[in-house]
Each structure stands twice: as structure tokens, then as C-alpha cells.
Design a protein around this motif. Structure first.
Motif, mmCIF file in Angstrom:
data_model
loop_
_atom_site.group_PDB
_atom_site.id
_atom_site.type_symbol
_atom_site.label_atom_id
_atom_site.label_comp_id
_atom_site.label_asym_id
_atom_site.label_seq_id
_atom_site.Cartn_x
_atom_site.Cartn_y
_atom_site.Cartn_z
ATOM 1 N N ASP A 36 -6.886 99.963 58.536
ATOM 2 C CA ASP A 36 -7.720 99.602 59.689
ATOM 3 C C ASP A 36 -7.452 100.591 60.827
ATOM 4 N N ASP A 37 -8.068 100.372 61.990
ATOM 5 C CA ASP A 37 -7.841 101.280 63.115
ATOM 6 C C ASP A 37 -6.415 101.163 63.645
ATOM 7 N N CYS A 38 -5.852 99.982 63.551
ATOM 8 C CA CYS A 38 -4.457 99.756 63.933
ATOM 9 C C CYS A 38 -3.808 98.876 62.872
ATOM 10 N N SER A 81 -9.026 104.372 71.891
ATOM 11 C CA SER A 81 -10.224 103.994 71.155
ATOM 12 C C SER A 81 -9.872 103.160 69.909
ATOM 13 N N ASP A 82 -8.755 103.490 69.258
ATOM 14 C CA ASP A 82 -8.335 102.693 68.094
ATOM 15 C C ASP A 82 -7.886 101.292 68.512
ATOM 16 N N LEU A 83 -7.259 101.167 69.669
ATOM 17 C CA LEU A 83 -6.922 99.823 70.177
ATOM 18 C C LEU A 83 -8.207 99.061 70.496
ATOM 19 N N ARG A 152 -10.964 92.976 62.816
ATOM 20 C CA ARG A 152 -10.638 93.882 61.710
ATOM 21 C C ARG A 152 -11.893 94.524 61.136
ATOM 22 N N ARG A 153 -11.687 95.508 60.251
ATOM 23 C CA ARG A 153 -12.824 96.129 59.573
ATOM 24 C C ARG A 153 -13.381 95.210 58.481
ATOM 25 N N SER A 154 -12.633 94.203 58.117
ATOM 26 C CA SER A 154 -12.941 93.443 56.903
ATOM 27 C C SER A 154 -13.778 92.186 57.125
ATOM 28 N N ILE A 217 -15.060 98.984 64.238
ATOM 29 C CA ILE A 217 -14.385 100.261 63.991
ATOM 30 C C ILE A 217 -14.788 101.197 65.127
ATOM 31 N N ASP A 218 -13.949 102.189 65.433
ATOM 32 C CA ASP A 218 -14.399 103.182 66.407
ATOM 33 C C ASP A 218 -14.935 104.389 65.654
ATOM 34 N N LEU A 219 -15.915 105.065 66.259
ATOM 35 C CA LEU A 219 -16.605 106.148 65.559
ATOM 36 C C LEU A 219 -15.915 107.472 65.842
ATOM 37 N N SER A 220 -14.952 107.825 64.988
ATOM 38 C CA SER A 220 -14.260 109.102 65.124
ATOM 39 C C SER A 220 -14.751 110.102 64.088
ATOM 40 N N ASP A 221 -15.204 109.610 62.939
ATOM 41 C CA ASP A 221 -15.609 110.508 61.846
ATOM 42 C C ASP A 221 -17.111 110.472 61.562
HETATM 43 MG MG MG Z 1 -10.300 104.493 64.360
#
Ligand code: MG
Ligand code: ADP
Length: 332
Positions: A36-38, A81-83, A152-154, A217-221
Motif C-alpha cells: 500500500d502507500d504506507c 502524498s503517501d500519508l 487502503r488500496r484494497s 492511492i496517490d498518483l505518482s506513477d
Molecule cells: Mg503512493
């Protein structure tokens, strides 16, 4: 082997059994590990600590000659951003720094940019490590969230809406122009560069979506790859309305292929992508207004595993011939 397969194969081990509470007091449990992001640690019954690490390497994540103050800002912004993506409140961070030499001008700028964003978010620098080496910055950030409240992402479920904050694609446009891959007849670089070099992490929005968003989720990719992580972790698919995607106004005159690749796969946006039940639409809109963030509904979660694309009329979207779209992968 791609980045995510590598992590799964070599670093995703079976989790260790939880250590029991001992004479020394209660044990902290790992509530959420890799994926996950964290990660989430639960030191007690009330709160969870969210932890995330990001590594920024000169020449890969930033241009070596970037303004050091902007780099100080961005180094912490990507971690904040991940937090935000978990709905966690920033608390503190550590700073790992490799420097080729002591450059006082560079250090003053970097420190100023870093201190400013740290103060703005009440996030204390509590330690780190400094060494000589090729310029690189590794930050580990810690935040907290009430037990069970992290997003969470899930958690995405069929019928949920898919939302995106802000606009997408300006950072990718800046990178292409700076790399000389794209001409800049409209002189968009100055503005696009600000978005690339000084991303604004959506911390307030992330916090306000606790109890409303089902997954985030944060958009990094890039949206394609990052939403893909949410779908995979949630075991669902999505239908995306390409005509609804909030492309940056700076891309207004870009060719369709450039627009699509910047918006869908560009990366470095640091916007939030989240899902929420359709019954919470007005709730979501309220949180957007309250935090001064524009929010766009870009699609819906469906059963299955696939991501499909349609236009504003609901017809299957026809991508320009030869356009290959994939999420960012360091080893892809
Ligand atoms: Mg992230
Ligand atoms: P993000 O883009 O939010 O930083 P990614 O999607 O890139 O996260 O990473 C996926 C997951 O893999 C994250 O939970 C991250 O913590 C984990 N991860 C990445 N690299 C490593 C590594 N070298 N060892 C263990 N976990 C890792």
C-alpha cells in the motif's frame, strides 16, 4: 522483471508471527505490510502509525540542476502524498542524504524548501543520515490515524465511483519539454514546471475522506498504473470515461496521443485517486469544497479484473493507433 514483480518476488515474505505482549509492556503489531502507500503499525488499541519511504535519485527523479529549494519541497511533498493516500496525519520524518560535496548555496536552498513544507504540515524532522555520494534523498515519513480508519488500496467494491483530485498531466508535459522530446510553441514550460517541481500533497483532502472513500492511492506513477494497483488489491475492474478525465489546461493544445499519455501514464501528479460508494457522492463533493480541491468523477468500479475505457457517450474509446500506454515502472 518489472519493479512490482521484483518487490513481490524478493521482498514480500510471509509475515512473522506477531510477538506477544511481554513483561516489557504491550507489543506493537503490523496491521498492514508491503503493498500500500504506507504500512500500518498499531502500538495500542487506539491509533495506527502510517510509515512510508521514498527515494529520490538525481538524474532519475529530478534534473540535477533543479532549484534546490524546490527539491527540498518536493522531497517531503512526495512522502506527505503517501500519508494523504492513507488518510493519515503527518507527524515526523527522517532524512537520508547523499551529497557529492558540501555546497553551501545548495544546502541553504534545500533546507529552506524542506523546512517550509515541514512546518506547513506540522511534520518534524527527527533524524537521518548524511554521507558523501551521488546526490540522493531518502525520506521515511510517519503519520497517525485512528485505529481502523486508514483508507487502503484494497477497499474498492463494484458500484463505487472512481474520483480524481485536481488535474493530471502537467508534470509529464514539463518533463517531455525539458528532455527535448516535445516542442513548446505555446510556452507552457514555466507553468508546467511549477507543477512538476512543487507538487502540493493533498493531505487535508486525504484526512477528510476518512469514512467516505472506500479505497485510495496517490498518483505518482500515472493513473493507469496506480488505479491498476487499487483494482488488483481490491479484486475488481473499472470502467473509465476518458472524456471526463481532468487533463491539465496546459495540455489543451497537445496532440491526442500526447494528451492521453501525459494524463494516463505521465506520473508525478501527486493527486489522489479514490473510490467511494455512489450513495456518498454529495459527501465527496462536500469534502472537495471544504478543502478547496476540485474533484472529478472519472468512472466506476465493476466486477472482474479489467480496466476498460469509454467516451462521454458510453462508446468504447478508440485510442490512436500505435499508442502504447503503461504505468511507470523503473525496470519495465
Ligand atoms: Mg503512493
Ligand atoms: P508508492 O508509489 O506509494 O511509493 P509503490 O506502488 O511504488 O508505492 O510500491 C508498492 C509497495 O511496495 C509499497 O507498499 C512499498 O512500500 C513496497 N516496496 C517498494 N520497494 C520495496 C523494497 N525494496 N522492500 C520492501 N517493500 C518495498
Amino acid at each position: 522483471m518489472g519493479e512490482f514483480e521484483l518487490i513481490e518476488r524478493y521482498f514480500t515474505w510471509a509475515r512473522l508471527p506477531a510477538s506477544a505482549a511481554s513483561d516489557f509492556g504491550p507489543a506493537t503489531s503490523v496491521e498492514l505490510g508491503i503493498g500500500d502507500d504506507c504500512a500500518l503499525l498499531a502500538p495500542d488499541g487506539r491509533a495506527e502509525i502510517a510509515v512510508s519511504t521514498d527515494l529520490l535519485i538525481a538524474g532519475r527523479h529530478f534534473f540535477e540542476d533543479v532549484d534546490p529549494e524546490a527539491l527540498g519541497h518536493k522531497s517531503l511533498a512526495v512522502n506527505l502524498s503517501d500519508l494523504a493516500a492513507m488518510g493519515a496525519r503527518p507527524r515526523a520524518f527522517t532524512l537520508g542524504l547523499a551529497l557529492p560535496k558540501v555546497d553551501v548555496f545548495w544546502l541553504e536552498g534545500f533546507s529552506r524548501g524542506l523546512a517550509r513544507i515541514a512546518r506547513d504540515h506540522g511534520c518534524d524532522l527527527i533524524g537521518g543520515d548524511t554521507t558523501r555520494g551521488p546526490l540522493a534523498i531518502a525520506i521515511t515519513i510517519f503519520g497517525d490515524v485512528p485505529r481502523g480508519a486508514a483508507i487502503r488500496r484494497s477497499g474498492a467494491a463494484p458500484g463505487d465511483d472512481v474520483w480524481v483530485s485536481g488535474t493530471l498531466g502537467a508534470p509529464a508535459l514539463a518533463v517531455r519539454i525539458l528532455q527535448g522530446a516535445l516542442a513548446d510553441p505555446d510556452e507552457q514550460l514555466t507553468q508546467a514546471r511549477v507543477v512538476l517541481e512543487r507538487p502540493i500533497p493533498r493531505v487535508a483532502l486525504g484526512l477528510s475522506l476518512r469514512g467516505t472513500a472506500s479505497a485510495m492511492i496517490d498518483l505518482s506513477d500515472g493513473l493507469l498504473g496506480d488505479l491498476g494497483h487499487v483494482l488488483k488489491q481490491s479484486g475488481v475492474g473499472a470502467k473509465i470515461n476518458v472524456d471526463a478525465l481532468p487533463g491539465s489546461p496546459l495540455l489543451k493544445r497537445a496532440a491526442p496521443g500526447v494528451w492521453l499519455s501525459c494524463v494516463l501514464t505521465g506520473g508525478d501528479d501527486y493527486e489522489l485517486c479514490f473510490t467511494a460508494p455512489a450513495s456518498k457522492r454529495s459527501d465527496v463533493q462536500q469534502q472537495g469544497e471544504r478543502t478547496g480541491t476540485s474533484l472529478t468523477r472519472v468512472g466506476e468500479i465493476v466486477a472482474g479484473h479489467a480496466m476498460s475505457f469509454h467516451d462521454g457517450q458510453g462508446h468504447a474509446y478508440v485510442f490512436p493507433e500505435g499508442l502504447v500506454l503503461t504505468g511507470y515502472d523503473h525496470f519495465g
